[in-house]
Design an enzyme around this catalytic site. Sequence first.
Site, PDB file in Angstrom:
ATOM      1  N   CYS A   1     -22.751  -6.797 -19.121  1.00 13.23           N
ATOM      2  CA  CYS A   1     -21.495  -7.020 -18.418  1.00 13.23           C
ATOM      3  C   CYS A   1     -20.447  -6.013 -18.887  1.00 13.23           C
ATOM      4  O   CYS A   1     -20.265  -5.824 -20.098  1.00 13.23           O
ATOM      5  CB  CYS A   1     -20.942  -8.411 -18.738  1.00 13.23           C
ATOM      6  SG  CYS A   1     -21.773  -9.741 -17.902  1.00 13.23           S
TER       7      CYS A   1
ATOM      8  N   CYS B   1     -18.662 -12.116 -20.289  1.00 11.54           N
ATOM      9  CA  CYS B   1     -19.961 -12.140 -20.951  1.00 11.54           C
ATOM     10  C   CYS B   1     -19.943 -13.140 -22.129  1.00 11.54           C
ATOM     11  O   CYS B   1     -20.854 -13.959 -22.294  1.00 11.54           O
ATOM     12  CB  CYS B   1     -20.309 -10.734 -21.447  1.00 11.54           C
ATOM     13  SG  CYS B   1     -22.062 -10.497 -21.795  1.00 11.54           S
TER      14      CYS B   1
ATOM     15  N   GLY C   1       0.792  -1.224   0.000  1.00  6.82           N
ATOM     16  CA  GLY C   1       0.000   0.000   0.000  1.00  6.82           C
ATOM     17  C   GLY C   1       0.824   1.272   0.000  1.00  6.82           C
ATOM     18  O   GLY C   1       0.293   2.356  -0.185  1.00  6.82           O
TER      19      GLY C   1
ATOM     20  N   CYS D   1     -26.097 -11.921 -21.213  1.00  5.20           N
ATOM     21  CA  CYS D   1     -25.748 -13.262 -20.745  1.00  5.20           C
ATOM     22  C   CYS D   1     -26.471 -13.635 -19.458  1.00  5.20           C
ATOM     23  O   CYS D   1     -26.209 -14.685 -18.886  1.00  5.20           O
ATOM     24  CB  CYS D   1     -24.238 -13.392 -20.561  1.00  5.20           C
ATOM     25  SG  CYS D   1     -23.628 -12.576 -19.080  1.00  5.20           S
TER      26      CYS D   1
ATOM     27  N   CYS E   1     -27.462  -9.140 -16.567  1.00  7.11           N
ATOM     28  CA  CYS E   1     -26.904  -8.710 -17.852  1.00  7.11           C
ATOM     29  C   CYS E   1     -27.903  -9.021 -18.977  1.00  7.11           C
ATOM     30  O   CYS E   1     -28.443 -10.123 -19.054  1.00  7.11           O
ATOM     31  CB  CYS E   1     -25.580  -9.437 -18.111  1.00  7.11           C
ATOM     32  SG  CYS E   1     -24.951  -9.219 -19.792  1.00  7.11           S
TER      33      CYS E   1
END
Lengths: 258, 235, 293
Positions: free
Chosen positions: C266, C272, C32, C244, C241
């Site tokens: 998506c 997808c 980080g 899909c 979606c």
Amino acid sequence: MTDEPLLRVSALSKFYGSRVGCDNVSFDLWPGEVLAVVGESGSGKTTLLNCLSTRLLPSSGTASYRMRDGQFRELYRMSEAERRFLMRTDWGFVHQNPADGLRMTVSAGANVGERLMAVGDRNYGKIRATAVDWLSRVEIEQDRIDDEPRAFSGGMRQRLQIARNLVTGPRLVFMDEPTGGLDVSVQARLLDLLRGLVTDLGLAAIVVTHDLAVARLLSQRMMVMKDGRVVESGLTDRVLDDPRAPYTQLLVSSILQV
Amino acid sequence: MPTPLVVSDVAKSFTMHLREGIKLPVVAGVSFSIKAGECTVLGGPSGAGKSSILKMLYGNYAVDDGQIIVTHDGGLIDLANASPRTVLAVRRQTIGYVSQFLRTVPRVSALDVVAEPLVERGEEREAARGKARALLAQLNLPEKLWALPPATFSGGEQQRVNIARGFITGHPILLLDEPTASLDARNRDVVIELIAAKKAAGVALLGIFHDHDVREAVADRIIDVTAFAPGKRAA
Amino acid sequence: MNDIATYNFAYLDEQTKRMIRRAILKGIAIPGYQVPFASREMPMPYGWGTGGVQVTASIIGPDDVLKVIDQGADDTTNAVSIRAFFKKVANVAVTTDTATATIIQTRHRIPEHPLTAGQVLVYQVPIPEPLRFLEPRETETRKMHALEEYGLMHVKLYEDIAKHGRIATTYAYPVKVEGRYVMDPSPTPKFDNPKMHRSPALQLFGAGREKRIYAVPPFTDVVSLDFEDHPFEVQTFDQPCALCAAENVYLDEVILDDHGGHMFVCSDTDHCEKRREEGHRGHLAPEMMEPAQ
């Protein structure tokens, strides 16, 4: 009442090259005591305040502070992390210009809440309730809580700065000309508010001012500075009613009578 | 009962640095004591140093020489050499003071001005206000003024607020600097009553009263301040 | 192609790669923490992923398989260009398949398909400093990180709630890494934040213009900042979606016509397509619109 001071200052000096900032200043400050440091511009009072609040490191001398656990710690030997922690929990610093002590682009509520969040408060509801309480204590209306201080008047900004400083229940507050630059009527209100808060919270404070009336109203004790040195100190009313040093006499005799 | 206050050989002068450092002697060789339950009055013409003596006893004026021994908190303290912190403690617990003029604070109501000394000594605000109301009523200050800041009051009204503020506490020593100066006859009598009550409570009072009648009514003893004129000693 | 010979493998010279690898190693050692590095001029403008490209160039080897996505899609300009760039300068295999890629360079998304140990996710970062908009001084923000003074980060979340009644930050949502540094996850939707937490993949972040690299090593705690009474939440979508029928994935809104017609699909194009190959069909999938085909 404790018999130990909160702050012990011994032979504190700050030189800027060959120029004197403040020279050989010593005093003790007890809990709940308000000390006024007066003198004209260049007298070293602001240098002294900055050294005491560790915003500036002195050239020589010591200052020890009694921590909440009762132990004295030497300020200039603390790590920066410790000093900064002290600054945002047990101390406050009220700047003459509120913009120096506030975040002008975040709301009043967040300005007050920042210190709480900094010490780990993670409950929004509680932080906000505390902010509301503090705004009312400094006489800012509740419905201004989400306004930015940019939209506030000078007096309101100064009161907000005070609330932001006091929210963590500090024991020592430094103030640099807290009423400077405000209209007289606004000044009076602020002084009265400060007086009340200092008494109610039992705060110790070091107030730098060139205004003897402010010193009289806020402080019990007073130090008069000239050319970096303390020329006279004592009870505020004693210094003002029976000034002994030539410079103090000049200062007192220069007050305009209304 | 110990003598609450003993003054011995106290001297005071002012050095005027702005006028080539001329030295103005005010008093010298001031020696006296005051007793509990008595009202001692400082006598003498204006300029003899009566007010200066009171101010030294309150720590308001610095002392050049001598001792001011006060019985405080079970011990003895020399106020002439006490630290500011000690002087503040003495003012809080032992010595009260009624000045000639009220120093007003903006925005604080008359009632709170009077109650403040009690609150500072740890009394509940409402209880302190109750006592303040009783005193202001006794001093005939119109009730409609109580909630207002005294800055705009007349001289007599301000002085009554000032007296109430001075008399509200239970200090064992009370200094009075012409408390009746701007009062009418009716209120002068109230002050005389208040002083009598303090005496009965065992308070040691030391005061300056220009008003002959008041002085006659309250004084147990008069100390002639002209005896402490600095020239006298030198001669 | 001949002209490849004029470049070193993966465009950057070896000294530069060593310098960047050192920064990466330091970043991994201090999860980080923003490590400064000597960012190079790249043959593309800032804002096109120069930080991510330099990180990828420094870690990529001849056997790696590279996938590049831009907001989840493999087929947008940025993704196509960067993929072509590495194909040209490193001659590596490229793919759109999340599972087979060894390095995935991304702009603003984490793939839906769970990452596995051994994979490296390289983020393109515009502004690495999460405290920047609250504290403009770099000297001060560095000090704040060093001293762990992160109250200010919550000030931002407080402001959100005060203004909008909830934490309205939806992307670049600040996280705390391994209980120590507060980090900007780059402008990924906060929907992806939970995927960073204890991910088996190595996550590297490169900011070219700002000259910073930081990292989240595999299996590191990544916790989104929040309040007790306003806990962190990811976005949810009302419908699956449109192509899909996937649920619990991040969807993009696609405008279909000038009459307000739109659909949600998506954002991860690879995910997808895979689902549609497996036979999943959303209510606007082409076969259903045009049954004749």
